[in-house]
Design an enzyme around this catalytic site. Sequence first.
Site: not given
Length: 824
Positions: A513-515, A517-518, A520, A626
Amino acid sequence: MCAPFLFIVISLLLSSPFSSSTLLRLTKGLSLSVEKPNNVLISANGVFSSGFYQVGKNAYCFAIWYSQSLDDGNHTVVWMANRDTPVNGRRSKLSLLKTGNIILTDVDQRIWATETTTTSLVQLELYDTGNLVLHTLEGKILWQSFNSPTDTLLPLQPLTQNTMLVSSRSQSNYSSGFYKLYFDDDNVLRLQFDDLEKSSFYWPSPWAQPWDLGRITYNNSRIAVLDPSGHFKSSDNFKFSAADLGTGPKRRLTVDVDGNLRLYSLNKGAWVVTWQAMSNPCSVHGICGPNSVCNYHRQGGRRCNCIPGFKMKNHTDWSYGCEPYFNVLCDEEAVFKKHPHLDFYSQEIGYSRNVTFESCKEMCSQSCNCIGFQYKFEIKSGYYLCYAKALLLDGTEGIEHTMYIKLPKSKLSSFDKPTREFRLDCSQQVTTPLYRNYKKKQENSMVKFMLWFACGCGGVEIIGFLFVLYVLYKDRQGSRATEKGYLQVGTGFRKYTYAELKKATRNFSIEIGRGGSGVVYKGTLSDNRVAAIKRLTEANQGEEEFLAEVSTIGRLNHMNLTETWGYCVEGKHRLLVYEYMEHSSLAENITSNTLDWKKRFEIALGTAKGLAYLHEECLEWVLHCDVKPHNILLDSNYQPKVADFGMSKLFNRGGIGNSSFSRMRGTRGYMAPEWVYNLPITSKVDVYSYGVVMLEMITGRSPTATVHAVDDNEGMEQRRLVTWVRKKMHETTGNGSWIEEIIDTAMDGEYDKNKMELLVRVALQCAEEDKNARPTMSKVVEMLLAHENDEFEKSSIPCIIDACDSLIFEYDVEECDLEECAEE
């Protein structure tokens, strides 16, 4: 005087590859020795082991096996490097050379190698999947056992155009057998019998065309995979599922020694068959050898018998088949013995159409190579066919064919007796051991004395040195334990080191995962728990501020929030450790057609409960800021858990009015109007995002994508999701068809209309532009639960459609002017 000797002894100890204990990985310059039974690699989860496995007297193969022993005390081998060339039980080893090549040697003779070269630092590691992998520290794979299977396919191991499964020779002989599973040139997955002299396909049925059996041959790729839940799927459209479908059991797909392809599940110390390719073992070619007949009965199992006039060739192995009692003479008068319901799958000497029985018989009589013929009537053509055979292979009974066996007339009376059933004589099976001549090294008495003297002299110093290290170690551990205890009490969950999390994620190699804030990553912790590890990109936060926020997160506990197991703060590194969700995020499931209406309603209710807990039940006021499908994760039962909360902003109960943010937070399409117009930020921003997410889940449409609609006055126009749904509901009020026009087509009309209509109305109220018109998340929970108790009335939820319905709040707002809305 003892100091030099002490240095020599310590150097010898340090240069030793390792002790007799097991390892998690092998690095350059180290070896695994056949003479040390405990020199094995163990996967992190402990399921698989890799090392030297004894396959006979003084015979070993480097293999991978399940660590758990079966009821009979044996282990199940799933891969071998040198199955056809075992090595000795002395001075054999597997070494990872400094060149990056892995070699298996028998004394000084090279037996097997990976033929890999690299100047980078590499290590050999046994993954939790059972895959033995040689990779660099950066995660680049140089070689893996999954690319060279033996007779077994493990879950997630692909079978490709470059690989095949080959059976073992027998239950006690692991060398390559006669049966293969691979993709043929027509891209179809097939089982083949091949003993170098004879070769034939037997699965799928050679009598049928692939497309008649549901296979496809026009696909360009060749790949087949068994997933952990027991689903198998091949690129030729062949697929099956295990009888015990579901995650949990250990599984393996094996081409057995009898030529059948079977799926096994481990159940209480024994392997249980949960699927097999063929229910009748006599369908396998070569199982009884030439000139024999296979019979199968459910009670008695499979039986092999020689045809009349023939005897078993090798009493320890049926694959050799049968040989005649008599010598074949061309000038001797022959007779033919009739055998109804018998057929052989073999090459014919001659094939004739529309001939008489006598002509067919004469054709076989005149040929020295012919040992029988088949004469049958073909309905499609309307005439008789004659097949003269020189070799009788894969004989089976119970079919509508008739076979005529050629026998010498002078010995016909001896063949009229009942056919004797031949059985295997296992007592004659002999395992041939391996022998090697070892050169004994000459001993030097002076060197031997010096070595013993060095050990004796340095022993005292080593003991004293180790004692000092032990005392220092205990003092340091005590201080660390005290610090860790204080931190455990303060936060309620564990602090991890950066090295621990780097190891758990294999150097952050598996991204899930990617967002904003960082990123995963998936990882396996030291206690074998699978975790989602988020590496925060915002590293400017001070350690005290970060610890204050994560301590609050650690105290949050709700069934609809992802459980936080710990954190890491070292230098600029900031990481959070969460529980891993099997079914990933809502975003992936919306587009995968896995969610029926019941699951969607439960996801809406569970997400509302989680957000209500954050807003109203925590000691601090937690805003998510979010809320989107990517931050709603689904567990094994598709129960929702809100993720990525707590790091945006934490407030005290009395500090709501002072809420402020230095910048916008959230994702385009899900952000409330307050962000755009710099209005006070409250929990209602999460309510708005929740409403948009629910509309996306119901309709299957993205809030950032345009929806085309036809207007009689304006023609084709583009509308956003919220506006489009409100428009549909407003235009069709009274005829009850509006829900059918907006519902996700993936549900295929299978849904509870009342519940879906309720969910749409609640979502629209949450997505109101005026934050005061939006309900709280606890009120949303009440409205959804009220319907469960038959207390809900549609009139209790206002349906407001104003002039600003087309307003979309993003980074650039152009669709509606706030002053015009206020006037209207």
